[in-house]
Write a protein that holds these residues in place. Structure first.
Motif, short mmCIF file in Angstrom:
data_model
loop_
_atom_site.label_atom_id
_atom_site.label_comp_id
_atom_site.label_asym_id
_atom_site.label_seq_id
_atom_site.Cartn_x
_atom_site.Cartn_y
_atom_site.Cartn_z
N LYS A 215 0.85 -1.18 0.00
CA LYS A 215 0.00 0.00 0.00
C LYS A 215 0.89 1.24 0.00
N LEU A 216 0.45 2.30 -0.66
CA LEU A 216 1.19 3.55 -0.73
C LEU A 216 0.42 4.66 -0.02
N PHE A 217 1.17 5.52 0.68
CA PHE A 217 0.57 6.62 1.41
C PHE A 217 1.43 7.87 1.25
N THR A 218 0.82 9.02 1.39
CA THR A 218 1.57 10.26 1.58
C THR A 218 1.39 10.68 3.04
N LEU A 219 2.47 11.19 3.63
CA LEU A 219 2.44 11.69 5.01
C LEU A 219 2.81 13.16 4.99
N ASP A 220 1.87 14.02 5.41
CA ASP A 220 2.15 15.44 5.55
C ASP A 220 2.94 15.63 6.84
N LEU A 221 4.19 16.04 6.72
CA LEU A 221 5.06 16.10 7.88
C LEU A 221 4.64 17.18 8.88
N ALA A 222 3.97 18.21 8.43
CA ALA A 222 3.55 19.28 9.34
C ALA A 222 2.34 18.87 10.16
N THR A 233 -7.49 -3.22 -6.14
CA THR A 233 -7.26 -4.63 -5.86
C THR A 233 -5.84 -4.81 -5.31
N PRO A 234 -5.64 -5.77 -4.39
CA PRO A 234 -4.31 -6.01 -3.82
C PRO A 234 -3.29 -6.26 -4.93
N ALA A 235 -2.12 -5.60 -4.79
CA ALA A 235 -1.08 -5.71 -5.81
C ALA A 235 0.25 -5.29 -5.23
N ASN A 236 1.32 -5.66 -5.93
CA ASN A 236 2.64 -5.14 -5.61
C ASN A 236 2.73 -3.68 -6.03
N LEU A 237 3.39 -2.87 -5.22
CA LEU A 237 3.68 -1.47 -5.54
C LEU A 237 5.06 -1.19 -4.97
N SER A 238 6.08 -1.37 -5.78
CA SER A 238 7.45 -1.30 -5.26
C SER A 238 8.26 -0.21 -5.95
N GLY A 239 9.33 0.22 -5.26
CA GLY A 239 10.25 1.19 -5.83
C GLY A 239 9.67 2.57 -6.03
N ALA A 240 8.62 2.91 -5.30
CA ALA A 240 7.87 4.15 -5.56
C ALA A 240 8.74 5.39 -5.36
N THR A 241 8.55 6.38 -6.25
CA THR A 241 9.26 7.65 -6.15
C THR A 241 8.38 8.77 -6.70
N LEU A 250 5.98 7.26 -9.54
CA LEU A 250 6.42 6.20 -10.45
C LEU A 250 6.68 4.96 -9.62
N ALA A 251 6.19 3.80 -10.05
CA ALA A 251 6.36 2.57 -9.28
C ALA A 251 6.28 1.37 -10.21
N VAL A 252 6.68 0.21 -9.69
CA VAL A 252 6.52 -1.06 -10.38
C VAL A 252 5.33 -1.77 -9.75
N SER A 253 4.39 -2.24 -10.58
CA SER A 253 3.18 -2.85 -10.04
C SER A 253 2.63 -3.91 -11.00
N ASP A 254 1.92 -4.88 -10.42
CA ASP A 254 1.22 -5.87 -11.24
C ASP A 254 -0.29 -5.69 -11.18
N ARG A 255 -0.75 -4.53 -10.68
CA ARG A 255 -2.20 -4.29 -10.66
C ARG A 255 -2.73 -4.26 -12.08
N GLY A 256 -3.75 -5.09 -12.33
CA GLY A 256 -4.33 -5.17 -13.67
C GLY A 256 -3.48 -5.89 -14.67
N SER A 257 -2.48 -6.62 -14.20
CA SER A 257 -1.55 -7.29 -15.12
C SER A 257 -1.03 -8.57 -14.47
N ASP A 258 -0.67 -9.54 -15.28
CA ASP A 258 -0.06 -10.76 -14.75
C ASP A 258 1.43 -10.58 -14.51
N VAL A 259 2.02 -9.52 -15.06
CA VAL A 259 3.44 -9.26 -14.87
C VAL A 259 3.64 -7.88 -14.25
N GLN A 260 4.83 -7.65 -13.70
CA GLN A 260 5.16 -6.37 -13.11
C GLN A 260 5.44 -5.35 -14.22
#
Length: 641
Positions: A215-222, A233-241, A250-260
């Motif tokens: 899962k990906l989140f943004t955190l407001d530091l203030a 749907t549950p999926a990989n979400l890696s390398g996010a920037t 930008l991230a690597v994900s398999d959401r909606g796909s059989d491959v990353q």
């Protein structure tokens, strides 16, 4: 090489591997050896040939255009600096423990790196400047990882775990001042920082639910406000920037796909747009230049890597790099986006660092790692095959056959099973495989059984929870395939594996002991219930998501049926078991209960315990001893003469 060992064949172990009435114990260095006879000097010398090489791996670019790499001069991997292609490696860290990872801190002359103690994986973070004096930034007794830097270098953010908890806190500190350390967010589960926005106001956080879901989140530091993005749907979400000024990720994900795939996620709407074209294979990693212009990503094509470079803003393809064929890792673009550095390894040699000039298309080799006293031309080459499993599933495997053995001549076989299980055996540098092939005169087969990564989501999920033993049945199908090959001796087959591969080795011995000469289990899972109860709390929920929850009565019945400990009576052939005393993942209690159970039934078992290692061997003397013991054990059970 095999003819050099012929006179030593009967000297491998001073005594044959037989059931012992008592436990004979001795120590070698930091290791305790139980019922492991002395190793013949001739075999130790032969094995040492495959342990003299070293590799180099990219860590990061430094501000002056030099590279930070990891390599080993002594007994552990340390950080080195290289000013240019082919130039000398200058060592800059000198610890007894290996360095686990390092990056440069932007706009400063400092780096941040991680190090643990004895393989316990309770990592501490250190920063270091030109004076070469590491400054510990983190609190002793905690696990710290995933450090990311503010773009101006003023702050570092990382995740911290404490004993007995599965949750993480997000901490921040000035790279120059441990006293500035503070908690910015108390998280739930395995959450950690992925990036910092350009203005320093927002953290991008990633929570790993399992090896199959993030899962990906943004955190407001203030304000401390946490907002989930990219729901669905549950999926990989890696390398996010962050990209596009923080408006997208930008991230690597398999959401909606059989491959990353490489995807762009709009932060406001959560809309996900593919960046990489439709592919048959996984995107395995990427890097983006600091100015957001140049994008480089690698694709895992049946185990081999291919790198793509493009203009991220326009999508225009740039000159494509032609790195040597093999496995690529650690792709890093220089801050100005003009150069790409990668690590490349192959069957013919250890990892080395290569640089690619984006504008000119010039390829340069930065390091040339030593291979030791080996002939590259004689090293075994991987041949990719596929065999049909019990349910007709096509299972890939790499086959390494000794070049010194004539076609049609039957060889013994060693089946080597990777860990994970969400991992993949790939055709990179493996001195252990080369050593087994040449010293034993054996064919080594490395399968990617169901549940392995690299072949799509459906394949990855085929061994989950109650389907665990289906992957073991893949080994049974491989044994059937071996029996049909004219150049393989089906009467001399052994199995070896580490971590999850150690479980696979134990499980294969319970299901196919009549077809195997013996097995080697390196820190494998003996009982699923006790493993999940005793693995460190910070990773327990992640493992339950893959293997099943031992608290569930239904899974408890499955674990009671499939655990190697519950089926130990079916193991009738000799075993070698190895373990690190500090292993936080698969604790030594897993190995020791298997050793005790096998001995209680009179099954010959040798046990090797390293006092200063965790989940795998990272110190060269221990690597040397482990391979010597394995080689000696395998020579005996495979009847190599």
């Amino acid at each position: 090489m095999r003819h050099l060992l012929a006179t030593a064949a009967l000297l491998t172990f001073a005594t044959p591997i037989l059931a012992q009435d008592k436990v004979e114990t001795r120590t070698v260095g930091t290791a305790t050896l139980e019922n492991v006879p002395p190793i013949a000097p001739e075999l130790a010398a032969a094995v040492a040939r495959y342990q003299q090489g070293r590799s180099a791996a990219v860590a990061d670019w430094l501000p002056d255009g030099s590279l930070l790499i990891t390599t080993r001069f002594g007994t552990t991997a340390q950080l080195h600096r290289i000013k240019g292609p082919g130039m000398a490696r200058t060592q800059i860290t000198f610890a007894a423990e290996p360095i686990a990872g390092a990056t440069a801190i932007p706009t400063t002359d400092r780096i941040v790196f991680a190090r643990d103690t004895g393989g316990d994986e309770w990592f501490q973070l250190f920063t270091m400047g030109p004076d070469g004096r590491p400054l510990q930034l983190t609190e002793a007794g905690t696990r710290n990882e995933g450090a990311v830097s503010a773009k101006d270098g003023s702050a570092l953010y990382w995740s911290q775990a404490v004993k007995g908890s599965g949750d993480r806190s997000i901490l921040a500190a000035s790279p120059l001042d441990p006293a500035s350390r503070r908690v910015v967010y108390k998280g739930t589960g395995a959450i950690g920082p992925a990036d910092v926005s350009a203005d320093g106001r927002t953290l991008l956080l990633q929570r790993s639910v399992s090896n199959r879901e993030d899962k990906l989140f943004t955190l407001d530091l203030a304000s401390g406000t946490l907002t989930e993005i990219a729901t669905g749907t549950p999926a990989n979400l890696s390398g996010a920037t962050f990209v596009r000024g923080g408006a997208a990720v930008l991230a690597v994900s398999d959401r909606g796909s059989d491959v990353q795939r490489l995807v762009e996620i709009d932060v406001a709407s959560g809309r996900m747009t593919p960046v990489s074209p439709a592919l048959k294979w996984n995107v395995e990693g990427f890097d983006l230049s600091d100015d957001g212009r140049v994008l480089a990503y690698s694709i895992n094509e049946d185990g081999f890597s291919r790198v793509v470079v493009q203009d991220f803003v326009t999508g225009r393809a740039l000159p494509q790099p032609t790195f040597p064929k093999g496995v690529i890792g650690g792709a890093r673009l220089s801050p100005d986006g003009k150069r790409l550095a990668v690590t490349v390894s192959s069957h013919a040699g250890p990892g080395d660092v290569y640089g690619w000039d984006i504008d000119t298309g010039k390829l340069e080799r930065w390091t040339e790692s030593e291979i030791g006293p080996l002939d590259r031309a004689a090293l075994p080459e991987p041949r990719l095959v596929r065999f049909a499993s019990f349910d007709k599933l096509s299972v890939p495997a790499f086959v390494y056959r000794p070049k010194s053995v004539a076609a049609g001549v039957k060889t013994p076989v060693l089946i080597s099973i990777h860990g994970g299980p969400e991992a993949q055996a790939r055709p990179g540098w493996s001195p252990t495989i080369a050593g087994f092939v040449e010293t034993l005169g054996a064919t080594v087969i490395v399968p990617n059984v169901r549940g392995s990564d690299g072949y799509g989501t459906k394949y990855l999920d085929m061994d989950n929870a109650a389907k665990r033993e289906d992957s073991v049945r893949d080994i049974g199908a491989l044994l059937d395939w071996i029996a049909k090959q004219p150049d393989l001796d089906a009467s001399r087959v052994a199995v070896i594996g580490g971590s999850y591969g150690g479980y696979m080795s134990l499980a294969a011995m319970t299901m196919y002991s009549d077809r195997l000469a013996g097995g080697v289990d390196l820190f494998g899972i003996g009982d699923w219930t006790t493993f999940l109860q005793n693995t460190e709390a910070y990773r327990r929920d992640n493992r339950r998501a893959e293997y099943g929850d031992e608290r569930d009565p239904g899974m408890q019945k499955v674990f009671a049926r499939i655990s190697p400990r519950a089926n130990v009576a079916k193991i009738t052939k000799p075993m070698l078991i190895e373990q690190g005393a500090n292993d936080p993942r698969v604790p030594k209690s897993e190995s020791e209960q298997m050793v005790a159970a096998l001995r209680a039934r009179g099954v010959p078992v040798s046990y090797l315990l390293f006092a200063d290692e965790g989940h795998g061997w990272r110190k060269k003397p221990n690597q040397d001893l482990s391979l010597q013991v394995e080689m000696a054990f395998l020579r005996d059970i495979l009847r190599v003469k």
